[in-house]
Design a protein around this motif. Structure first.
Motif, short mmCIF file in Angstrom:
data_model
loop_
_atom_site.label_atom_id
_atom_site.label_comp_id
_atom_site.label_asym_id
_atom_site.label_seq_id
_atom_site.Cartn_x
_atom_site.Cartn_y
_atom_site.Cartn_z
N TYR A 35 89.63 22.87 -42.54
CA TYR A 35 89.18 22.88 -41.16
C TYR A 35 88.52 24.22 -40.85
N GLN A 37 87.82 26.72 -37.59
CA GLN A 37 88.16 26.95 -36.19
C GLN A 37 87.39 28.15 -35.66
N GLN A 41 88.00 27.52 -29.87
CA GLN A 41 87.83 26.09 -30.11
C GLN A 41 89.01 25.54 -30.90
N GLY A 42 89.15 24.21 -30.92
CA GLY A 42 90.12 23.60 -31.80
C GLY A 42 89.57 23.52 -33.21
N PRO A 43 90.43 23.35 -34.20
CA PRO A 43 89.95 23.19 -35.57
C PRO A 43 89.06 21.96 -35.71
N PHE A 45 87.43 19.30 -38.56
CA PHE A 45 87.63 18.78 -39.91
C PHE A 45 86.35 18.95 -40.73
N LEU A 88 87.87 31.03 -38.37
CA LEU A 88 89.12 30.94 -39.12
C LEU A 88 89.07 29.63 -39.92
N LEU A 90 90.99 26.98 -42.15
CA LEU A 90 92.36 26.53 -42.34
C LEU A 90 92.43 25.46 -43.40
N PHE A 101 99.76 23.46 -42.28
CA PHE A 101 98.66 24.41 -42.38
C PHE A 101 99.07 25.69 -43.08
N GLY A 102 98.13 26.25 -43.83
CA GLY A 102 98.28 27.59 -44.33
C GLY A 102 97.98 28.59 -43.23
N GLN A 103 98.06 29.88 -43.57
CA GLN A 103 97.90 30.93 -42.56
C GLN A 103 96.44 31.18 -42.20
N ARG A 106 90.27 34.42 -42.30
CA ARG A 106 89.32 34.82 -41.25
C ARG A 106 88.05 35.31 -41.93
N SER B 43 97.99 30.40 -37.51
CA SER B 43 97.57 29.03 -37.78
C SER B 43 98.39 28.05 -36.94
N LEU B 88 97.51 22.52 -29.05
CA LEU B 88 96.43 21.69 -29.54
C LEU B 88 96.90 20.25 -29.70
N GLY B 106 91.64 18.56 -30.02
CA GLY B 106 91.06 19.01 -28.77
C GLY B 106 90.84 20.52 -28.84
N LYS B 107 90.26 21.07 -27.77
CA LYS B 107 89.97 22.51 -27.76
C LYS B 107 91.22 23.34 -27.50
#
Lengths: 110, 115
Positions: A35, A37, A41-43, A45, A88, A90, A101-103, A106, B43, B88, B106-107
Motif C-alpha cells: 500500500y 499512504q 490520506q488513507g493507504p 492498494f 509511507l 506499507l 501491517f509492517g512498520q 518512509r 503503521s 481508518l 477511507g481517508k
C-alpha cells in the motif's frame, strides 16, 4: 509487534531514480500486499502477491512492480521516481482472517 | 470506482465520553469490514473486524454494520487520551479465499480526546 518487517525504514531518493523496498511476511502467511499512504490520506492498494504470483493490482502505473519469493517475502520496485511518489509504503501479510501491517518505509523523493 | 468515505474530522471528545466514527462504502457486494487505528508516523493497527449485520463488541470498542445502508461505524466508550489517533475504515475488495485481503481505505478520521 505484528511479525511483518520492512526495510529500510526511511529512504531519500532523487527524482528519476529507482528504488526497491523489502518486506518479510509473518510466519505462515503466504499473501503479501503493498500500500502507498500519502500524507493525510488513507493507504491505497498497489498490488498483492499470493504464492509468488500477482493476485490483484490497484490503480498504479507499470513502473510500480513487485516480486514474491519462495519464503513469501516480497519486494516493491518503483522506477523513474516522481516527487508524488513520496509517501509511507506499507506491506501487509495475511494468511487467514486478518491482514497485519509492517512498520512501513518512509520514502522521500527530492 | 469502489470508494470508502469517512469524515476527516478532527473529532474532539472529552475524556470519558463516547466517540462515534462513521464510514460509508460504495460496493454493495463487500463482505468484510475493518477499523484500523493509526498513530502519527506509525503503521495501521487492526482494532475491529466485522462481517455480518449488527453490533460486535470488544472491550471499549463496538463496531456496527448495516449492509442495506452500506454503513459501518465504530463506537469508543470511556474515551481516553491514548485513543487520540486517526481511525481508518477499510473494506475488503478482494476475491473470496484465505488471505485475499485487498483493502480499500477511507481517508481516516482524526480523533482527539481532551483530558
Amino acid at each position: 509487534e505484528t511479525g511483518v518487517t520492512q526495510s529500510p525504514t526511511h529512504l531519500i531518493k532523487t527524482r528519476g531514480q529507482q528504488v526497491t523496498l523489502r518486506c518479510s511476511s509473518q510466519s505462515g502467511h503466504n499473501t503479501v500486499s503493498w500500500y502507498q499512504q500519502a500524507l493525510g490520506q488513507g493507504p491505497q492498494f498497489i498490488f498483492q502477491y499470493y504464492r509468488e504470483e500477482e493476485n490483484g493490482r490497484g490503480n498504479f502505473p507499470p513502473r510500480f512492480s513487485g516480486l514474491q519469493f519462495p519464503n513469501y517475502s516480497s519486494e516493491l520496485n518503483v522506477n523513474a521516481l516522481e516527487l508524488d511518489d513520496s509517501a509511507l509504503y506499507l506491506c501487509a501479510s495475511s494468511g487467514g482472517v486478518r491482514a497485519f501491517f509492517g512498520q512501513g518505509t518512509r520514502l522521500t523523493v527530492v | 470506482q469502489k470508494e470508502v468515505e469517512q469524515n476527516s474530522g478532527p473529532l474532539s471528545v472529552p475524556e470519558g465520553a463516547i466517540a462515534s466514527l462513521n464510514c460509508t462504502y460504495s460496493d454493495r457486494g463487500s463482505q468484510s469490514f475493518f477499523w484500523y487505528r493509526q498513530y502519527s508516523g506509525k503503521s495501521p493497527e487492526l482494532i475491529m473486524s466485522i462481517y455480518s449485520n449488527g453490533d460486535k463488541e470488544d472491550g471499549r470498542f463496538t463496531a456496527q454494520l448495516n449492509k442495506a445502508s452500506q454503513y459501518v461505524s465504530l463506537l469508543i466508550r470511556d474515551s481516553q487520551p491514548s485513543d487520540s489517533a486517526t481511525y481508518l475504515c477499510a473494506v475488503n475488495m478482494g476475491r473470496s479465499g484465505a488471505g485475499s485481503y485487498q483493502l480499500t481505505f477511507g481517508k481516516g478520521t482524526k480523533l482527539s480526546v481532551i483530558p
